[in-house]
Design a protein around this motif. Structure first.
Motif, PDB file in Angstrom:
ATOM      1  N   ARG A  96       0.821  -1.208  -0.071  1.00  0.00           N
ATOM      2  CA  ARG A  96       0.054   0.000   0.044  1.00  0.00           C
ATOM      3  C   ARG A  96       0.907   1.433   0.103  1.00  0.00           C
ATOM      4  O   ARG A  96       1.624   1.492   0.866  1.00  0.00           O
ATOM      5  CB  ARG A  96      -0.809  -0.026   1.156  1.00  0.00           C
ATOM      6  N   VAL A  97       0.970   1.885  -1.107  1.00  0.00           N
ATOM      7  CA  VAL A  97       1.749   3.166  -1.168  1.00  0.00           C
ATOM      8  C   VAL A  97       0.552   4.465  -1.003  1.00  0.00           C
ATOM      9  O   VAL A  97      -0.489   4.358  -1.754  1.00  0.00           O
ATOM     10  CB  VAL A  97       2.354   3.482  -2.866  1.00  0.00           C
ATOM     11  N   LYS A 123      -2.587   8.489  12.611  1.00  0.00           N
ATOM     12  CA  LYS A 123      -1.254   9.103  13.112  1.00  0.00           C
ATOM     13  C   LYS A 123      -0.021   8.056  12.285  1.00  0.00           C
ATOM     14  O   LYS A 123       0.971   8.383  12.347  1.00  0.00           O
ATOM     15  CB  LYS A 123      -1.228   8.463  14.612  1.00  0.00           C
ATOM     16  N   VAL A 124      -0.304   6.894  12.304  1.00  0.00           N
ATOM     17  CA  VAL A 124       0.550   5.974  11.420  1.00  0.00           C
ATOM     18  C   VAL A 124       0.978   6.623  10.124  1.00  0.00           C
ATOM     19  O   VAL A 124       2.032   6.726   9.789  1.00  0.00           O
ATOM     20  CB  VAL A 124       0.197   4.492  11.354  1.00  0.00           C
ATOM     21  N   TYR A 125      -0.160   7.002   9.338  1.00  0.00           N
ATOM     22  CA  TYR A 125       0.163   7.594   7.966  1.00  0.00           C
ATOM     23  C   TYR A 125       0.858   9.078   8.419  1.00  0.00           C
ATOM     24  O   TYR A 125       1.780   9.038   7.389  1.00  0.00           O
ATOM     25  CB  TYR A 125      -1.305   8.071   7.578  1.00  0.00           C
ATOM     26  N   LEU A 162       3.038  -1.018   4.213  1.00  0.00           N
ATOM     27  CA  LEU A 162       2.455   0.283   4.207  1.00  0.00           C
ATOM     28  C   LEU A 162       3.868   1.243   3.959  1.00  0.00           C
ATOM     29  O   LEU A 162       4.748   1.391   4.878  1.00  0.00           O
ATOM     30  CB  LEU A 162       1.534   0.641   5.149  1.00  0.00           C
ATOM     31  N   LEU A 163       3.702   2.189   3.139  1.00  0.00           N
ATOM     32  CA  LEU A 163       4.984   3.285   2.888  1.00  0.00           C
ATOM     33  C   LEU A 163       4.443   4.411   2.017  1.00  0.00           C
ATOM     34  O   LEU A 163       3.483   4.418   1.294  1.00  0.00           O
ATOM     35  CB  LEU A 163       6.237   2.683   2.561  1.00  0.00           C
ATOM     36  N   LEU A 207       9.855   4.172  -1.627  1.00  0.00           N
ATOM     37  CA  LEU A 207       9.772   2.851  -2.556  1.00  0.00           C
ATOM     38  C   LEU A 207      11.137   2.543  -2.692  1.00  0.00           C
ATOM     39  O   LEU A 207      11.345   1.270  -2.673  1.00  0.00           O
ATOM     40  CB  LEU A 207       8.904   3.479  -3.714  1.00  0.00           C
ATOM     41  N   GLY A 208      12.047   3.527  -3.045  1.00  0.00           N
ATOM     42  CA  GLY A 208      13.320   3.006  -3.461  1.00  0.00           C
ATOM     43  C   GLY A 208      14.183   2.393  -2.229  1.00  0.00           C
ATOM     44  O   GLY A 208      14.726   1.255  -2.060  1.00  0.00           O
TER      45      GLY A 208
END
Length: 225
Positions: free
Chosen positions: A56-57, A152-154, A205-206, A211-212
């Motif tokens: 999940r991007v 909060k995580v996001y 999740l990031l 991504l790199g």
């Protein structure tokens, strides 16, 4: 108030591997990279092998903004490293062309928030505009604390965090989830997986900017995949 919906700093599966996972990934720990590879094997190898891992991007928040409706994302099945690299390349091409980043129609926050508020109001719970627009007050209605926890995580994944690792337990409409959140020099990401042996998708999740770095991490940690 439904404060049992979520608990930060709750024991998770990494507590069964490390004596103290909160210090295992600290920069001052000599074996931190080994610890990280062990953690990623524990969190990602099984769901990837069983084809129940989603990448999940997230993107959309910038310059301090954090409105629920502005957070965007795209989900991708992740069965191997080649799948990951294909997603990273898709984002790279979009960024180079100054084109819109990949985006799913479903909303991570805005739609679930609207549904939770509608359900609360149908049960006679008043939700005013200040409560709706202030994530810290979402715990006033059912599923609000769960949404605030993910908010909060996001937010930390996009804007940064000092703690290298955080373990969270969260109830969701889909079941209980563990959230393992990492903020490291090598990359920032979280892994969300079913708790207590429940079935369901696990999620890597990031933020799109990671991504790199995270590709290199999982490439080194999941070399057999």
């Amino acid at each position: 108030m439904p404060f049992t919906e979520a608990k930060e700093h709750a024991p998770g599966c990494l507590h069964g591997i490390f004596a103290d996972p909160y210090t295992a990934f600290d920069n001052l720990v000599g074996e931190r990279l080994l610890h990280l590879r062990v953690a990623l094997q524990a969190l990602l190898a099984t769901p990837m092998r069983e084809e129940c891992l989603t990448l999940r991007v997230i993107h959309g928040w910038e310059n301090g903004g954090c409105a629920a409706g502005d957070l965007r994302h795209s989900d991708h099945r992740l069965n191997n490293l080649a799948d990951y690299r294909a997603v990273a390349e898709r984002y790279h091409r979009a960024a180079e062309a100054l084109a819109p980043l990949p985006r799913d129609e479903a909303s991570l926050l805005a739609e679930p928030l609207a549904a939770a508020i509608a359900a609360a109001r149908s049960d006679g719970i008043e939700v005013d505009a200040e409560t709706r627009n202030n994530p810290a007050r979402w715990s006033a209605f059912p599923w609000g604390l769960s949404l605030y926890t993910f908010f909060k995580v996001y937010h930390r994944l996009i804007y940064g965090e000092d703690d290298a690792y955080r373990s969270i337990r969260c109830e969701t409409p889909e079941g209980s989830r563990q959230i393992h959140e990492f903020h490291l020099e090598e990359g920032e990401f979280a892994v969300v997986l079913p708790a207590d042996g429940e079935l369901g998708q696990s999620v890597l999740l990031l933020h799109e900017s990671q991504l790199g770095p995270v590709e290199q991490l999982i490439g080194e940690s999941l070399i057999d995949h």
